[in-house]
Enzyme design. Structure first.
Site, short mmCIF file in Angstrom:
data_model
loop_
_atom_site.label_atom_id
_atom_site.label_comp_id
_atom_site.label_asym_id
_atom_site.label_seq_id
_atom_site.Cartn_x
_atom_site.Cartn_y
_atom_site.Cartn_z
N ASP A 51 0.76 -1.18 -0.08
CA ASP A 51 -0.01 0.08 -0.09
C ASP A 51 0.94 1.08 -0.09
OD1 ASP A 51 -2.69 0.99 0.73
OD2 ASP A 51 -1.37 2.05 1.81
N ILE A 52 0.83 2.17 -0.95
CA ILE A 52 1.60 3.36 -0.84
C ILE A 52 0.87 4.44 -0.16
CG2 ILE A 52 2.19 5.31 -2.44
CD1 ILE A 52 3.53 2.41 -3.11
N HIS A 133 5.08 13.62 -16.13
CA HIS A 133 5.65 15.00 -16.42
C HIS A 133 5.77 15.90 -15.27
CE1 HIS A 133 2.59 18.31 -16.70
NE2 HIS A 133 1.89 17.07 -17.35
N ASP A 145 -1.63 18.90 -11.83
CA ASP A 145 -1.11 18.55 -13.34
C ASP A 145 0.48 19.33 -13.40
OD1 ASP A 145 -0.75 18.38 -16.01
OD2 ASP A 145 -2.06 19.91 -16.54
N GLU A 179 6.46 18.78 -20.98
CA GLU A 179 5.36 18.16 -21.56
C GLU A 179 4.51 19.31 -21.85
OE1 GLU A 179 1.20 16.77 -21.34
OE2 GLU A 179 2.01 18.34 -20.37
N GLU A 180 4.26 20.45 -21.06
CA GLU A 180 3.29 21.17 -21.44
C GLU A 180 3.80 22.30 -22.81
OE1 GLU A 180 0.52 21.34 -20.01
OE2 GLU A 180 0.89 20.65 -17.94
N ASP A 208 -0.58 11.11 -15.45
CA ASP A 208 -0.65 12.79 -15.70
C ASP A 208 -1.87 13.15 -15.30
OD1 ASP A 208 -0.62 15.37 -16.55
OD2 ASP A 208 -0.35 14.88 -18.69
N HIS A 295 -4.62 24.11 -15.51
CA HIS A 295 -3.63 25.11 -15.89
C HIS A 295 -4.06 26.44 -15.46
CE1 HIS A 295 -2.31 22.45 -19.89
NE2 HIS A 295 -1.85 22.09 -18.63
N ASP A 310 -4.76 8.46 -3.73
CA ASP A 310 -4.55 7.32 -2.99
C ASP A 310 -4.75 6.30 -3.58
OD1 ASP A 310 -3.61 5.58 -0.78
OD2 ASP A 310 -5.55 5.89 0.38
#
Ligand code: TRP
Ligand code: ZN
Ligand code: CA
Length: 447
Positions: A51-52, A133, A145, A179-180, A208, A295, A310
């Protein structure tokens, strides 16, 4: 005794065909050719992914937010907040035992950076990648993002280290720059990867936007194995998923897909509006964007749905564990044998009995057991070697006037850990003194 004594030339194709005719499966009753026993269905079950901890993922987001705040409110390509983000992630990975490298490129007259982290070990010819990214747009800190994907990939990599994972495949994690600006960093990475290295990529998984405040649960509809791995995970949680349709090709997986690498990934939605059907199955607000701060300057640590972050972080780790585990390797204790008789000329040239091993992964064991059954009227005449597929010879027994008995029925243990397991192994026997004679009755290798 396990010293290397000589090299012989590689077998010819004709010899290879002959070698196959002598191959017998484990416990095969008669001297007919048969393939080695198939790996039982129980071969090597993979350890379950941990479990992270959500708190750890969120701690990374807090750090990325601080970096943005200290650097003009963003972590965009060409701005100091981007390089500070790279430094933060790289330091965590270096401390955890990863081999990291920073790849520089130029875009819009500014230097950009990709960060690549390799987990030592695994099959170098089967590389599984997970990436995100790390750059934001210049209008905000980019926490959903794509701090969310960056933090989850980072925490999964750190979990690999904490677990001391020994995956069958080689694991590589990546954080992309620019990436953007049009997937610039990932395109640069793929374009500069030699074709031979590219062909070793068994998959690329992209993350992403995986903590959108009004989250949906979207799975990329690309490689079927990666897609099913994610879908099965969410099904196990009882969380319905949908296929990602908010712009296929709008993130770094497209750079890999374009050159034929199998890809997949997760997404919780950007500027598209959540429908009432989606709100019913996932909760949240119908008629509102999945991420109203997409954005914008409000894409801060407040712009995260903890439950979505999660679940997606756990799904990411699950896919890393599942897809990197070997499932084709036969378990220890497989025996390959040849029971065809091979006459040994009296005081003459060496003869060999072949055993072809296939379908294994990696090298032979440090305690390879070599079963030798030679019928002979004076074993002191015999010099016996095991010859590995690459021609390396391991002396099993020397000739000796004092070795006055008949027959050789022994199991020798050879440290063959530097030898590839797969290939044709030979038992090489030479009778160096005249009068007594015999034949190889059988030869076996137990891995
Ligand atoms: N950063 C992505 C973008 O270029 C966000 C995004 C929108 C996205 N649609 C997507 C990511 C679909 C993955 C899949 O706008
Ligand atoms: Zn993004
Ligand atoms: Ca002899």
């Amino acid at each position: 005794m396990t010293h290397s004594v000589s090299r012989i030339p590689r077998r010819t194709a004709a010899a290879a065909v002959l070698a196959l005719t002598g191959l017998l499966a484990t416990a095969a009753p008669a001297a007919t050719a048969a393939p080695p026993a198939a790996a039982p269905a129980t071969a090597r079950t993979a350890a379950a992914a941990p479990d992270i901890p959500l708190a750890n993922v969120k701690a990374h987001l807090t750090q990325l937010q601080s970096i943005a705040t200290a650097n003009g409110g963003n972590r965009a390509h060409g701005r100091p907040g981007y390089k500070a983000s790279i430094d933060y992630v790289k330091a965590k990975l270096d401390a955890a035992g990863f081999t990291t490298s920073v790849q520089q490129f130029t875009s819009n007259s500014a230097v950009g950076y990709n960060l690549i982290a390799d987990w030592p070990g695994g099959d170098p010819n089967q590389v599984l990648m997970a990436g995100a990214h790390l750059d934001s747009v210049s209008s905000g800190p980019g926490i959903n993002d794509n701090g969310s994907g960056s933090a989850a990939v980072l925490e999964s990599a750190l979990a690999v280290s904490r677990a001391g994972l020994k995956p069958a495949k080689h694991l590589r994690f990546a954080w992309w720059g620019a990436e953007e600006l049009g997937l610039v960093g990932s395109k640069y990475y793929v374009a500069n990867l030699p074709a031979t290295e590219r062909s070793k990529l068994s998959g690329y998984m992209n993350f992403d936007m995986i903590g959108s405040p009004n989250a949906g649960y979207f799975v990329y509809d690309d490689d079927p194995v990666i897609e099913k791995t994610f879908k099965d995970y969410f099904a196990g949680l009882g969380v319905p998923t949908e296929i990602e349709t908010e712009g296929d090709g709008r993130s770094d997986h497209a750079s890999f897909k374009n050159v034929g690498v199998p890809v997949g990934g997760l997404f919780t939605g950007a500027s598209r509006t959540k429908t009432s059907a989606q709100a019913q199955k996932w909760g949240g607000t119908a008629g509102q964007a999945f991420d109203r701060c997409y954005h914008s300057s409000c894409d801060t640590t407040s712009n995260i749905n903890d439950t979505a972050l999660d679940r997606n972080s756990d799904a990411l780790a699950h896919a890393v564990w599942t897809l990197s585990a070997g499932t084709t390797e036969p378990p220890a204790g497989d025996t390959y044998q040849n029971t065809s008789d091979v006459p040994i000329p009296d005081g003459g040239a060496a003869v060999t009995s072949p055993v072809t091993v296939s379908g294994r992964t990696g090298n032979a064991p440090a305690a390879l057991r070599v079963g030798v059954d030679i019928v002979h009227t004076w074993r002191g005449d015999l010099v016996i070697d095991l010859v590995a597929p690459d021609g390396t010879a391991y002396r099993l027994k020397n000739s000796s006037g004092g070795d006055s008995a008949d027959n050789v029925r022994e199991t020798y243990t050879v440290d063959a850990s530097v030898e590839a397991a797969n290939g044709t192994w030979l038992l090489r026997v030479q009778d160096v003194a005249r009068y007594d004679t015999g034949y190889i009755n059988s030869f076996s290798l137990t891995f």
